[in-house]
Structure formats: structure tokens, C-alpha cells
Design an enzyme around this catalytic site. Structure first.
Site, PDB file in Angstrom:
ATOM      1  CD  GLU B  50      -1.867   1.578   2.490  1.00  0.00           C
ATOM      2  OE1 GLU B  50      -2.363   0.471   3.857  1.00  0.00           O
ATOM      3  OE2 GLU B  50      -2.224   2.640   3.170  1.00  0.00           O
ATOM      4  CG  ASP B  54       0.449   6.986  -1.068  1.00  0.00           C
ATOM      5  OD1 ASP B  54      -0.558   7.304  -1.345  1.00  0.00           O
ATOM      6  OD2 ASP B  54       1.350   7.306  -0.586  1.00  0.00           O
ATOM      7  CG  ASP B 122      -5.464   1.246   3.312  1.00  0.00           C
ATOM      8  OD1 ASP B 122      -6.012   2.134   2.663  1.00  0.00           O
ATOM      9  OD2 ASP B 122      -5.773   0.782   4.210  1.00  0.00           O
ATOM     10  CD  GLU B 125      -3.568   4.347  -1.420  1.00  0.00           C
ATOM     11  OE1 GLU B 125      -3.392   5.328  -1.403  1.00  0.00           O
ATOM     12  OE2 GLU B 125      -3.441   3.996  -0.064  1.00  0.00           O
TER      13      GLU B 125
END
Lengths: 246, 246
Positions: B50, B54, B122, B125
Site C-alpha cells: 500500500e 500510494d 488501502d 493501492e
């Protein structure tokens, strides 16, 4: 085709300073733009590439940290990355790779030394953006940037005093909660009070800071200055949070 | 080699939902991790991926916005991107691509509906992180994600009411100044005052908000609720800032 042969020569020289061969598949017009400050042109400057480059350096840092420190908790990554992508470090990297002589910038902008760190960092990010967009991968970047970033991150990991805990904590709370920690600094009542008390650190500190995340108490710290007390509170908060994440 | 044939089948199915062929060079063990919530394992879960993902979605968004809207000011990009990478939009994308059935998650976690948006975002990502790390470029992502992100960004550009101006302003001040804007909300004195005054908007609004960046006044807004007045102040501030950047 890139038109200006003199500028092209300059850009090739810069690329070689980075350790890339002159035959590297660089989009020269993008690199030219990356090395053009807004004081030269309000439209044709590095701002858009800086916007891309900002994500490039974040992604490379994330990738690299995961490769080198797969055992560290994610909270620690976020903290170290916030240092690696800070203006301070990026401006240092710009200096290290000798970017400045290749940056087109108006004398009105260079006259302001306070802005120097900021435009060095911005231009460096823009260069990363231009190189990324040249190939749509990290092939023109990681071969030379990896080692430098590795050294920096090793420094940060080995010497926690290099941490700016306020930045680290802010990065963490931003990522997790989209809000910022709040600091409350007060005069330390114990300061100059009875010397019989045990904790010298607390006694010698004029200020006491608390850091809160909305209603949640995160940490307390003492210091001779307001700033120092905030850093100390941020440290306590950050370390206890990283502990939780382990 | 990925060991569990049943899980592998699941993951292949998910990949096909994204529009990728089953022969795509996916690192299956990474994708497996990306679709594992921390409630299943405190160590082997999606958190590291994650962290990478991101940055991946930020970079793709930056690249895409630059490709589609080369004429827009950078400030606007930052605002639109802050929406594209928000938990709300990422969770919507996770739903759109039918991620949920493939996510391993403990029932203690699914019991909390408030957390749902957050873990969907989350995990989404993390999937992007796993696909990026499979090839170290965007080849496994952009073929299916581009169109969806394009549609979203077009919606945001065409209907500014979709903007969350508070988020947009915060993204801008964070990027530029590393600090957050501050809001001061007061009762609107003009409210219920003489109806002779011209501006109905102001008169009908119980609250007035000002937004400041340290000592700099950024904007003022009115609203029937505190929140609405803050959004309105953020809008004024954000639009005047984007204007400056043009």
C-alpha cells in the site's frame, strides 16, 4: 528534434554528470523545460514536471526502502521517506549532482537566497519528472539515484537524531488520518522549582509541549526552547506510534 | 512459484476482471499479499505494498493529467489529483473492479462498516503496488486504469461542485508551505439583520468562516452550517490561489 545546439550540449553534459551515457534516450525538450525556472517563462517552465517528479521520487524511495529494509515497520518507511523527499535533501542532491549551472533562472530569483533551497529541490524533482517521462519507467533514474538514496536512508536509519520527528509525525498522521498533530506549549512549572526533584531533563527545561491528534494525547516533551520541546514531544509520539505498528 | 492453486485461480480471475490476460507477468505472491488484510496476518499483509501503491497512483494521476490537460495550471492538477487519490475515489474504484471478494480479511475487521472505505482503498493501492513491482513500470496498470481515471478527472473538471475545496486547498498548502490552512468560524452578524442588504447568500447564512495560512488571509465564506461556510471559504481561497498560479 531539439533545436538549440548550445543548450543541447549543456544538457548532455548534465546527463553525463548524473552518470548516464550521452546516447541515453532522454527527451531533451523535457529536460530543457525541467531546467527552466518560472522567472524565465511563466508558462514554459519546470512546474508541471516538478508535479510529476514529486511522485517519481516518492515512488523510488518507497521501492528502495522496501528492497533494503523489508523488515522495518511501514510507519518507519513513511518517516524516512518524508526526509528523503524533503526540500532539504532534494536540494542537497541537486548540489551533489551539480545541477545549478544548467538551470536557467532570472537574476531576480537568484537574488533571494532564502528561496534557493526551494528552487534547487523543485528543479531536481522536475529533472526526475523529465527522465521518467522520457521512458515511462525508472531506467534513466535508478542507475544513478539509487546509491545516493541508499546512503541517505542508511544515515537516517543509523542516526535517529537526524530524524526530524515533527515532520515524521506529521507525515504519519496525514497518511493515516488526513489531519495534523497539534502542539500545546506551556511554561514548565517544575523549572526553577525544588532541585530535590529527580529528573534533571525536566528541571532544566523551560518549556513543556504536548502533542495531540484531535482528542488523542500522543506525547509530551521538555526543552529549553519551545521548538525543542515540540521536537521532544513529537519524538515520544512518533516512537510510541511506530511501536504500535510493529 | 506460487504454491496455493486455489488462491492462484482466484487471483487470476481478479486479474482478468481488471482486463489483463491470465498470462500477464504478475508476481502472484505480491498480488496475494496485496489482497491480504492485516487482520489475517500482522506481518504478511498489504501494508508495505500500500505504501508503494500510494506513490504509484499519484504518479499515474500526475502523468495522465499532464497528458490530457497540458494547458491547466499546476495548482488545478494538484487539486484534481487530491480527489483522484482520495480514499473515497480509490474505494469506488475497488468496488468498480470487484476487488472485495478476493480480499482475505478477518470477520472482526469486516464487522466495522466505517472502516470499509478505508480498507478497500488501502487494498486497491496495494494491488497497484504489487502490479508495479511485478514489472517496475506501469504496463500492468495503465492499460485498464487510464480510462477510469480519465473519466473521473473529466467529471471533476466539468463539475467543480464535485471538488472538495477544503481537501484541494489543504493539498496545495501542504505541497507549497508544509502547513495546513486554519479555519475560523463565527456567527454571521448579518444573519437575521436588516433585509435591506443586497446579498441574499450572506443574509441567509448563519455562519461565516475565514481561512488563513499562518498570517495570510486566504478567503471568506458563508453557509448555513459551519462545514458549509468552511467549504465556501476554501473555495474562494482555492480559486484565487489557482488564479495566481496561471
Amino acid at each position: 528534434m531539439f533545436e538549440d545546439p548550445r543548450r543541447k550540449k549543456q544538457l548532455e553534459k548534465f546527463i553525463q554528470k548524473l552518470g548516464l551515457p550521452p546516447t541515453a534516450p532522454v527527451e531533451w525538450s523535457l529536460l530543457d523545460l525541467a531546467l527552466t525556472h518560472p522567472s524565465i517563462s511563466r508558462v514554459e517552465n519546470y512546474e508541471q514536471l516538478e508535479f510529476v517528479g514529486d511522485s517519481v521520487v516518492r515512488l523510488i524511495s518507497a521501492e528502495l526502502l522496501l528492497e533494503i529494509y523489508p523488515q522495518e515497520p511501514v510507519g518507519e518507511f513513511a518517516a524516512v521517506r518524508s526526509i528523503l523527499v524533503s526540500d532539504r535533501v532534494l536540494a542537497e542532491l541537486a548540489e551533489y549532482y551539480g545541477l545549478e549551472p544548467y538551470l536557467l533562472i532570472g537574476s531576480n530569483a537568484t537574488g533571494n537566497p532564502a528561496g534557493r533551497q526551494s528552487w534547487l529541490a523543485d528543479a531536481f524533482e522536475a529533472v526526475l519528472g523529465a527522465l521518467y517521462l522520457s521512458t515511462h519507467n525508472m531506467d534513466l533514474i535508478r542507475p544513478w539515484l539509487d546509491l545516493t538514496l541508499k546512503t541517505r536512508s542508511a544515515e537516517v536509519f543509523s542516526d535517529p537524531a537526524r530524524f526530524n520527528y515533527k515532520d515524521a509525525l506529521q507525515e504519519w498522521t496525514q497518511r493515516k488520518c488526513k489531519i495534523l498533530p497539534e502542539y500545546q506549549v506551556k511554561e514548565n512549572q517544575a523549572f526553577q522549582a525544588s532541585k530535590a526533584r529527580a529528573d534533571e531533563n525536566i528541571l532544566n527545561s523551560r518549556f513543556v509541549a504536548e502533542v495531540w491528534l484531535k482528542e488523542r494525547f500522543l506525547g509530551r516533551g521538555y526543552g529549553r526552547s519551545k521548538k525543542a520541546s515540540e521536537q521532544s514531544a513529537a519524538k515520544e509520539a512518533f516512537l510510541s506510534i511506530s511501536q504500535e505498528e510493529r
